[in-house]
Design a protein around this motif. Structure first.
Motif, PDB file in Angstrom:
ATOM      1  N   VAL A  54       0.703  -0.991  -0.153  1.00 14.46           N
ATOM      2  CA  VAL A  54       0.018   0.236  -0.189  1.00 14.46           C
ATOM      3  C   VAL A  54       0.881   1.101   0.335  1.00 14.46           C
ATOM      4  CG1 VAL A  54      -1.670   1.594   1.228  1.00 14.46           C
ATOM      5  CG2 VAL A  54      -1.835  -0.766   1.183  1.00 14.46           C
ATOM      6  N   HIS A  55       1.909   0.825   0.691  1.00 18.90           N
ATOM      7  CA  HIS A  55       2.989   1.996   0.891  1.00 18.90           C
ATOM      8  C   HIS A  55       3.771   2.692  -0.506  1.00 18.90           C
ATOM      9  CE1 HIS A  55       6.161   4.640   1.956  1.00 18.90           C
ATOM     10  NE2 HIS A  55       7.020   4.057   1.486  1.00 18.90           N
ATOM     11  N   ALA A  78       3.407   5.435  -6.455  1.00 22.93           N
ATOM     12  CA  ALA A  78       3.595   4.544  -7.691  1.00 22.93           C
ATOM     13  C   ALA A  78       4.231   4.327  -8.270  1.00 22.93           C
ATOM     14  CB  ALA A  78       3.328   6.454  -9.333  1.00 22.93           C
ATOM     15  N   LYS A  79       4.593   3.121  -7.083  1.00 23.19           N
ATOM     16  CA  LYS A  79       6.404   2.273  -7.341  1.00 23.19           C
ATOM     17  C   LYS A  79       5.544   1.422  -7.361  1.00 23.19           C
ATOM     18  CE  LYS A  79       9.332   5.247  -4.485  1.00 23.19           C
ATOM     19  NZ  LYS A  79      10.382   5.215  -3.673  1.00 23.19           N
ATOM     20  N   ASN A  80       5.381   0.343  -8.207  1.00 21.12           N
ATOM     21  CA  ASN A  80       4.046  -0.469  -9.179  1.00 21.12           C
ATOM     22  C   ASN A  80       5.080  -1.724  -8.846  1.00 21.12           C
ATOM     23  OD1 ASN A  80       0.973   0.359 -10.031  1.00 21.12           O
ATOM     24  ND2 ASN A  80       2.544   1.789 -10.575  1.00 21.12           N
ATOM     25  N   ASN A 126      -4.871   7.114  -6.809  1.00 24.63           N
ATOM     26  CA  ASN A 126      -5.979   5.318  -7.896  1.00 24.63           C
ATOM     27  C   ASN A 126      -4.488   4.366  -6.619  1.00 24.63           C
ATOM     28  OD1 ASN A 126      -7.639   3.396  -8.870  1.00 24.63           O
ATOM     29  ND2 ASN A 126      -6.219   3.759 -10.072  1.00 24.63           N
ATOM     30  N   TYR A 127      -5.333   3.602  -5.696  1.00 27.51           N
ATOM     31  CA  TYR A 127      -4.794   2.820  -5.157  1.00 27.51           C
ATOM     32  C   TYR A 127      -5.723   2.420  -4.025  1.00 27.51           C
ATOM     33  CZ  TYR A 127      -4.623   6.082  -1.034  1.00 27.51           C
ATOM     34  OH  TYR A 127      -4.921   6.527  -0.465  1.00 27.51           O
ATOM     35  N   LEU A 180      -7.538  -2.266  -0.856  1.00 27.32           N
ATOM     36  CA  LEU A 180      -7.944  -3.454  -0.417  1.00 27.32           C
ATOM     37  C   LEU A 180      -7.891  -4.913   0.329  1.00 27.32           C
ATOM     38  CD1 LEU A 180     -11.885  -2.085  -2.262  1.00 27.32           C
ATOM     39  CD2 LEU A 180     -11.164  -1.589   0.282  1.00 27.32           C
ATOM     40  N   GLY A 181      -7.283  -4.471  -0.775  1.00 28.34           N
ATOM     41  CA  GLY A 181      -6.296  -6.328  -0.736  1.00 28.34           C
ATOM     42  C   GLY A 181      -6.309  -6.486   0.675  1.00 28.34           C
TER      43      GLY A 181
END
Length: 226
Positions: free
Chosen positions: A98-99, A104-106, A198-199, A204-205
């Motif tokens: 999540v962090h 945006a570090k996918n 947008n994360y 939620l996961g």
């Protein structure tokens, strides 16, 4: 009400796509809050499900204190402790996902979820060895209990193993569901879909995975330590 803004079919490489807002939501923030609320409600139902098992355990523990204590001493405390450490660590890597998603570090999100899934797999492998031993010696639920160990010839022991297999089996099923959810979210991260705006899917996961961890935190002392 704000109309739906469809995400572009293609986005520039390395740039996360613009999040889509459904037509029935006023804004992206409202949509994300609704998703979080929905997940909290779902988690509440899951907690109620396991709470029923905890109440069942407490009731039969009160009825058969000697049998439950004797059966508990025949669980493998070392494997149970290792599994607890594995799940706690996996919860940390899920939180780190999540962090990284917020930044945006996918790619780091993908790495954190791969580690989480590998630890979940390790948890199931350890549980498999525990189950195999119990099946081999006949420490099975209810009428299938055939272990002739003298210390286990106490009323309530078959009931203990009934609750043991029911609660750990149900928890194991949730572990598998969590692995599927994290794999799906990880694939989205691999497509570079998450950003500071947008994360929600990652969040939620991870919330679901924290529930899996939390339930085990209650099951471990209840089954292995008391």
């Amino acid at each position: 009400m704000q109309s739906s803004s469809a995400a572009p079919a293609h986005h520039a490489p390395g740039v996360p796509p613009v999040p889509t807002v459904a037509a029935h939501f006023a804004s992206l923030d409202v949509q994300q809050h609704a998703a979080r609320l929905g997940m909290w409600l779902f988690l509440a139902t899951e907690i109620l499900l396991f709470a029923g098992l905890f109440v069942c355990y407490a009731n039969y523990r009160f009825m058969f204190p000697e049998g439950f204590a004797a059966a508990s001493r025949h669980l493998n405390l070392v494997l149970g402790t290792v599994n607890t450490l594995v799940l706690i660590t996996s919860s940390f890597t899920a939180a780190m996902a999540v962090h990284y998603a917020k930044e945006a570090k996918n790619r780091q999100v993908v790495v954190m979820f791969i580690l989480t899934i590998l630890m979940a797999l390790g948890f199931l492998v350890i549980k498999y060895f525990e189950y195999s031993h119990k099946i081999h010696v006949g420490q099975l639920p209810g009428p299938y209990f055939t272990d002739t160990e003298p210390s286990l010839q106490v009323p309530g022991v078959p009931m203990y193993f009934t609750i043991y297999f029911l609660s750990t089996g149900l928890h194991g099923f949730h572990v598998i569901i969590g692995m599927i959810v994290l794999t799906w979210v990880g694939l989205k991260a691999n497509r570079n879909e998450f950003s500071a705006r947008n994360y929600t899917a990652v969040e939620l996961g991870s919330m679901y995975w924290h529930l899996v961890d939390l339930v085990w935190i209650f099951l471990f002392p209840m089954l292995y330590l008391i």
